[in-house]
Design an enzyme around this catalytic site. Structure first.
Site, PDB file in Angstrom:
ATOM      1  N   ASP A 160      53.977  47.224  44.999  1.00 47.31           N
ATOM      2  CA  ASP A 160      52.702  47.561  44.355  1.00 47.31           C
ATOM      3  C   ASP A 160      53.002  48.363  43.088  1.00 47.31           C
ATOM      4  OD1 ASP A 160      49.470  48.208  45.329  1.00 47.31           O
ATOM      5  OD2 ASP A 160      50.393  49.519  43.824  1.00 47.31           O
ATOM      6  N   ILE A 161      52.408  47.961  41.976  1.00 46.41           N
ATOM      7  CA  ILE A 161      52.649  48.666  40.711  1.00 46.41           C
ATOM      8  C   ILE A 161      52.027  50.065  40.784  1.00 46.41           C
ATOM      9  CG2 ILE A 161      52.295  48.640  38.209  1.00 46.41           C
ATOM     10  CD1 ILE A 161      52.174  45.602  38.328  1.00 46.41           C
TER      11      ILE A 161
ATOM     12  N   ASN B 242      45.442  49.917  32.549  1.00 51.09           N
ATOM     13  CA  ASN B 242      44.192  49.271  32.123  1.00 51.09           C
ATOM     14  C   ASN B 242      43.302  50.241  31.351  1.00 51.09           C
ATOM     15  OD1 ASN B 242      44.395  46.600  33.089  1.00 51.09           O
ATOM     16  ND2 ASN B 242      43.862  47.248  35.158  1.00 51.09           N
TER      17      ASN B 242
ATOM     18  N   ASP C 259      47.105  42.709  31.975  1.00 54.92           N
ATOM     19  CA  ASP C 259      47.507  41.356  32.365  1.00 54.92           C
ATOM     20  C   ASP C 259      48.934  41.040  31.893  1.00 54.92           C
ATOM     21  OD1 ASP C 259      45.090  40.956  33.552  1.00 54.92           O
ATOM     22  OD2 ASP C 259      44.358  39.449  32.145  1.00 54.92           O
TER      23      ASP C 259
ATOM     24  N   GLU D 234      47.575  43.907  41.887  1.00 55.49           N
ATOM     25  CA  GLU D 234      48.868  44.328  41.331  1.00 55.49           C
ATOM     26  C   GLU D 234      49.881  44.486  42.460  1.00 55.49           C
ATOM     27  OE1 GLU D 234      47.321  47.035  43.203  1.00 55.49           O
ATOM     28  OE2 GLU D 234      48.502  48.421  41.958  1.00 55.49           O
TER      29      GLU D 234
HETATM   30  P1  GH3 Z   1      48.810  53.497  42.866  1.00 59.64           P
HETATM   31  O1  GH3 Z   1      49.979  54.100  42.129  1.00 59.64           O
HETATM   32  O2  GH3 Z   1      48.362  54.353  44.000  1.00 59.64           O
HETATM   33  O3  GH3 Z   1      49.068  52.094  43.289  1.00 59.64           O
HETATM   34  O4  GH3 Z   1      47.601  53.500  41.815  1.00 59.64           O
HETATM   35  P2  GH3 Z   1      46.997  52.255  41.048  1.00 59.64           P
HETATM   36  O5  GH3 Z   1      46.257  52.784  39.866  1.00 59.64           O
HETATM   37  O6  GH3 Z   1      48.048  51.228  40.783  1.00 59.64           O
HETATM   38  O7  GH3 Z   1      46.077  51.626  42.161  1.00 59.64           O
HETATM   39  P3  GH3 Z   1      44.564  51.257  42.224  1.00 59.64           P
HETATM   40  O8  GH3 Z   1      44.433  50.436  43.465  1.00 59.64           O
HETATM   41  O9  GH3 Z   1      43.708  52.465  42.081  1.00 59.64           O
HETATM   42  O10 GH3 Z   1      44.320  50.361  40.969  1.00 59.64           O
HETATM   43  C1  GH3 Z   1      44.767  49.055  40.891  1.00 59.64           C
HETATM   44  C2  GH3 Z   1      44.284  48.530  39.591  1.00 59.64           C
HETATM   45  O11 GH3 Z   1      44.740  47.196  39.375  1.00 59.64           O
HETATM   46  C3  GH3 Z   1      42.779  48.464  39.493  1.00 59.64           C
HETATM   47  C4  GH3 Z   1      42.482  47.094  38.955  1.00 59.64           C
HETATM   48  O12 GH3 Z   1      41.637  47.172  37.864  1.00 59.64           O
HETATM   49  C5  GH3 Z   1      43.838  46.592  38.505  1.00 59.64           C
HETATM   50  N1  GH3 Z   1      43.969  45.149  38.580  1.00 59.64           N
HETATM   51  C6  GH3 Z   1      43.922  44.370  39.681  1.00 59.64           C
HETATM   52  N2  GH3 Z   1      44.064  43.070  39.343  1.00 59.64           N
HETATM   53  C7  GH3 Z   1      44.203  43.029  37.985  1.00 59.64           C
HETATM   54  C8  GH3 Z   1      44.384  41.973  37.036  1.00 59.64           C
HETATM   55  O13 GH3 Z   1      44.448  40.778  37.364  1.00 59.64           O
HETATM   56  N3  GH3 Z   1      44.498  42.314  35.730  1.00 59.64           N
HETATM   57  C9  GH3 Z   1      44.438  43.622  35.316  1.00 59.64           C
HETATM   58  N4  GH3 Z   1      44.568  43.887  34.030  1.00 59.64           N
HETATM   59  N5  GH3 Z   1      44.243  44.624  36.196  1.00 59.64           N
HETATM   60  C10 GH3 Z   1      44.148  44.347  37.500  1.00 59.64           C
HETATM   61 MG    MG Z   2      49.028  50.237  42.396  1.00 60.01          MG
HETATM   62 MG    MG Z   3      47.348  48.103  45.036  1.00 64.28          MG
END
Ligand code: GH3
Ligand code: MG
Ligand code: MG
Length: 162
Positions: free
Chosen positions: A40-41, A48, A57, A83
């Site tokens: 997980d990123i 974003n 993206d 992510e």
């Molecule tokens: P953590 O270190 O705890 O993983 O924090 P985080 O910010 O990575 O985790 P969180 O689940 O709060 O946020 C994940 C984000 O990923 C929110 C969402 O907008 C973004 N995301 C999910 N799918 C996509 C996508 O296809 N494109 C983009 N640009 N963003 C995405």
């Molecule tokens: Mg994350």
């Molecule tokens: Mg996640």
């Protein structure tokens, strides 16, 4: 291709779930062990928020590229959701699974895209686990997810094996 994720070109969730079933079948019939890496990123929401969704993206694409460029041909890596990525690693020991997770973690952390000539980097938190006889696809994925969260709790950008 109905089996590939459009954004990243990795296997999509459907493909991963099918391949998990196939791997369980191979384990039952031939005793072939396998493990999974749940990645997980870290702090991706911030990417974003700061740079915009399009850059987000692009980051997803380069992380996917780093993962696939460093995968062995008989393993399968895919996008599990937003992510989150999963690797299905065949015929692997705990020791090698951890090493593989560490290698991907450090490669992702070292790679970057240029934003106004400045490097933009992200890291990943990883959960790594080997399938057991009592596992189903859902218990396996849940355990790997829990282990990934332990990596988050430990400060992110690390691998937890369990
Ligand atoms: P953590 O270190 O705890 O993983 O924090 P985080 O910010 O990575 O985790 P969180 O689940 O709060 O946020 C994940 C984000 O990923 C929110 C969402 O907008 C973004 N995301 C999910 N799918 C996509 C996508 O296809 N494109 C983009 N640009 N963003 C995405
Ligand atoms: Mg994350
Ligand atoms: Mg996640």
């Amino acid at each position: 291709m109905a089996m590939l994720d459009r954004l990243t070109n990795l296997a999509n969730r459907h493909y991963l779930e099918r391949e998990l079933d196939v791997s369980f079948e191979a384990k039952k019939r031939y005793g072939t062990p396998f493990g999974i890496l749940f990645m997980d990123i870290d702090n991706f929401k911030r990417v974003n928020d700061v740079y915009g969704h399009e850059v987000g993206d692009r980051v997803l694409q380069f992380v996917a590229g780093t993962i696939s460029a460093n995968s062995r041909p008989f393993d399968l890596y895919g996008r599990w959701g937003g992510e989150e990525f999963i690797g299905i690693v065949r015929n692997v020991t705990e020791y090698d699974l951890r090493r593989l997770g560490e290698r991907l973690r450090s490669l992702v952390g070292e790679s970057y895209i240029l934003m106004e000539e400045k490097p933009l980097r992200v890291t990943i938190s990883v959960g790594a686990t080997i399938v057991t006889d009592s596992d189903s696809a859902s218990t396996l994925a849940r355990r790997a997810d829990d282990l990934m969260y332990q990596s988050k709790a430990a400060g992110k950008n690390c691998v937890t094996l369990g």
